[in-house]
Design a protein around this motif. Structure first.
Motif, PDB file in Angstrom:
ATOM      1  N   UNK A   1      12.209  -1.416   3.728  1.00  0.00           N
ATOM      2  CA  UNK A   1      11.903  -1.708   2.315  1.00  0.00           C
ATOM      3  C   UNK A   1      11.223  -0.507   1.660  1.00  0.00           C
ATOM      4  N   UNK A   2      10.201   0.042   2.328  1.00  0.00           N
ATOM      5  CA  UNK A   2       9.479   1.191   1.790  1.00  0.00           C
ATOM      6  C   UNK A   2      10.432   2.390   1.628  1.00  0.00           C
ATOM      7  N   UNK A   3      11.282   2.617   2.629  1.00  0.00           N
ATOM      8  CA  UNK A   3      12.223   3.738   2.561  1.00  0.00           C
ATOM      9  C   UNK A   3      13.148   3.619   1.367  1.00  0.00           C
ATOM     10  N   UNK A   4      13.619   2.405   1.090  1.00  0.00           N
ATOM     11  CA  UNK A   4      14.546   2.220  -0.026  1.00  0.00           C
ATOM     12  C   UNK A   4      13.889   2.492  -1.366  1.00  0.00           C
ATOM     13  N   UNK A   5      12.578   2.369  -1.437  1.00  0.00           N
ATOM     14  CA  UNK A   5      11.857   2.577  -2.697  1.00  0.00           C
ATOM     15  C   UNK A   5      11.477   4.042  -2.898  1.00  0.00           C
TER      16      UNK A   5
ATOM     17  N   UNK B   1       6.255  11.947   0.451  1.00  0.00           N
ATOM     18  CA  UNK B   1       7.090  10.972   1.154  1.00  0.00           C
ATOM     19  C   UNK B   1       6.561  10.754   2.568  1.00  0.00           C
ATOM     20  N   UNK B   2       6.189  11.835   3.242  1.00  0.00           N
ATOM     21  CA  UNK B   2       5.685  11.734   4.600  1.00  0.00           C
ATOM     22  C   UNK B   2       4.437  10.869   4.670  1.00  0.00           C
ATOM     23  N   UNK B   3       3.480  11.088   3.781  1.00  0.00           N
ATOM     24  CA  UNK B   3       2.222  10.349   3.856  1.00  0.00           C
ATOM     25  C   UNK B   3       2.413   8.893   3.469  1.00  0.00           C
ATOM     26  N   UNK B   4       3.372   8.607   2.572  1.00  0.00           N
ATOM     27  CA  UNK B   4       3.663   7.214   2.219  1.00  0.00           C
ATOM     28  C   UNK B   4       4.255   6.472   3.414  1.00  0.00           C
ATOM     29  N   UNK B   5       5.128   7.139   4.170  1.00  0.00           N
ATOM     30  CA  UNK B   5       5.692   6.524   5.370  1.00  0.00           C
ATOM     31  C   UNK B   5       4.611   6.291   6.426  1.00  0.00           C
ATOM     32  N   UNK B   6       3.730   7.267   6.604  1.00  0.00           N
ATOM     33  CA  UNK B   6       2.644   7.117   7.579  1.00  0.00           C
ATOM     34  C   UNK B   6       1.731   5.954   7.193  1.00  0.00           C
TER      35      UNK B   6
ATOM     36  N   UNK C   1       0.812  -1.219   0.000  1.00  0.00           N
ATOM     37  CA  UNK C   1       0.000   0.000   0.000  1.00  0.00           C
ATOM     38  C   UNK C   1       0.847   1.271   0.000  1.00  0.00           C
ATOM     39  N   UNK C   2       1.836   1.433   0.896  1.00  0.00           N
ATOM     40  CA  UNK C   2       2.601   2.692   0.871  1.00  0.00           C
ATOM     41  C   UNK C   2       3.359   2.913  -0.430  1.00  0.00           C
ATOM     42  N   UNK C   3       3.902   1.842  -1.013  1.00  0.00           N
ATOM     43  CA  UNK C   3       4.594   1.989  -2.293  1.00  0.00           C
ATOM     44  C   UNK C   3       3.596   2.351  -3.393  1.00  0.00           C
TER      45      UNK C   3
END
Length: 325
Positions: free
Chosen positions: A319-323, A274-279, A249-251
């Motif tokens: 994983x999400x951060x690396x993408x 980026x912030x909302x994808x991390x949240x 979902x975040x990706x």
């Protein structure tokens, strides 16, 4: 790796406080009665004060006008989460309370205890305003739709008399009107009116609100010791849900916001995206376990989601951060 280090630091503190709560119950320093009192204090005092203080400390009318895209993104994220996990619960044939708590556990991420410190560390220039504006939407939805999902479902035989429309409306208001929601609405009204709370008042409110994080984690650790949370490990939906919520979902949300025409239409910046994808990829909010625990509505199921998703986040957030970074 800097972002990964920030996440690891938050998780280590999270787990230490959980262990303290777990150890206190195992050593019989307190039991279920004390846990119930802690839950009541958290839901009725500490968390509402925390939400109000955070909102009032970081936002003005000018900030609302300049950064309202954060609120829009937060609302969009929750709308998509609700739609995706309603559909997934239906596809997995999860019915009744089990289906609702599954949705609540995967819609509401731990924005308060993991998300806020993470945002403040990643975006030191705009983190405070992002947190304040996100919290207004986040907490409004948590304390309305989140409360609804965690309520027990009354059977048709529970009452032989069908309640009137007025009684049902009153019941709905009692469910949604709670201290945290009132605090959010009060903060929003004061911001729109341009009223500033004096630092002399705001400072002790921050001190009181700061107690919410350690106490909630100590409470949750005690809940681990008094519930059979490990039973959730046998539930197939745990593994499907966590993969969908915390990685896919975040990706997918990040791709939607950056690679489609939405990117040029919405009033948002790359940092906001980026912030909302991390949240969106955060583990289950601890408050969900509190909502279920106070009503005796499958607390072991909700608590299991909190613990397992928190451990899984050590991998998924990396994983999400690396993408997306």
């Amino acid at each position: 790796m800097g972002q990964f280090g920030i996440v690891v630091g938050q998780l280590v503190g999270f787990l230490i406080m959980l262990m303290v709560g777990y150890g206190c119950v195992r050593l019989k320093l307190y039991g279920t009665v004390a846990l119930n009192g802690m839950c009541a204090l958290l839901l009725n005092v500490l968390i509402p004060v925390l939400v109000f203080a955070n909102a009032m400390d970081g936002a003005t009318r000018a900030d609302l006008a300049a950064n309202w895209g954060v609120m829009l993104l937060t609302a969009l994220m929750y709308a998509l989460l609700a739609l995706v996990f309603f559909a997934l619960a239906w596809a997995l044939r999860l019915k009744g309370e089990r289906g609702r708590i599954f949705q609540a556990a995967l819609i509401f991420g731990n924005a308060g205890f993991l998300g806020i410190p993470l945002i403040m560390a990643l975006f030191p220039g705009h983190g405070a305003i992002y947190v304040a504006l996100m919290s207004i939407v986040d907490q409004s939805i948590l304390w309305t739709y989140g409360v609804y999902l965690c309520e027990p479902i009354r059977g048709a035989a529970a009452s032989s008399v069908r309640p009137s429309v007025g009684m049902r409306a009153a019941g709905l208001l009692r469910r949604f009107v709670n201290p945290a929601f009132i605090g959010i609405m009060l903060a929003l009204a004061l911001i729109l009116m341009g009223v500033r709370v004096p630092e002399l008042v705001l400072s002790p409110l921050h001190t009181i609100g700061a107690m919410a994080t350690p106490m909630s984690l100590i409470y949750l650790g005690g809940l681990f010791a008094t519930t059979r949370w490990w039973s959730v490990l046998r539930r197939y939906e745990l593994y499907v849900g966590l993969t969908a919520k915390m990685i896919l979902f975040p990706i997918g949300l990040y791709a939607l916001l950056t690679m489609t025409p939405l990117a040029g239409v919405l009033p948002v910046t790359h940092d906001m995206t980026v912030m909302i994808a991390m949240i969106a990829g955060l583990p289950t909010m601890t408050t969900i376990a509190m909502f279920c625990g106070r009503r005796g509505n499958m607390p072991e199921y909700a608590t299991g989601f909190v613990l397992v998703s928190t451990l899984f986040s050590l991998v998924s957030l990396a994983v999400v951060s690396s993408v997306i970074m």
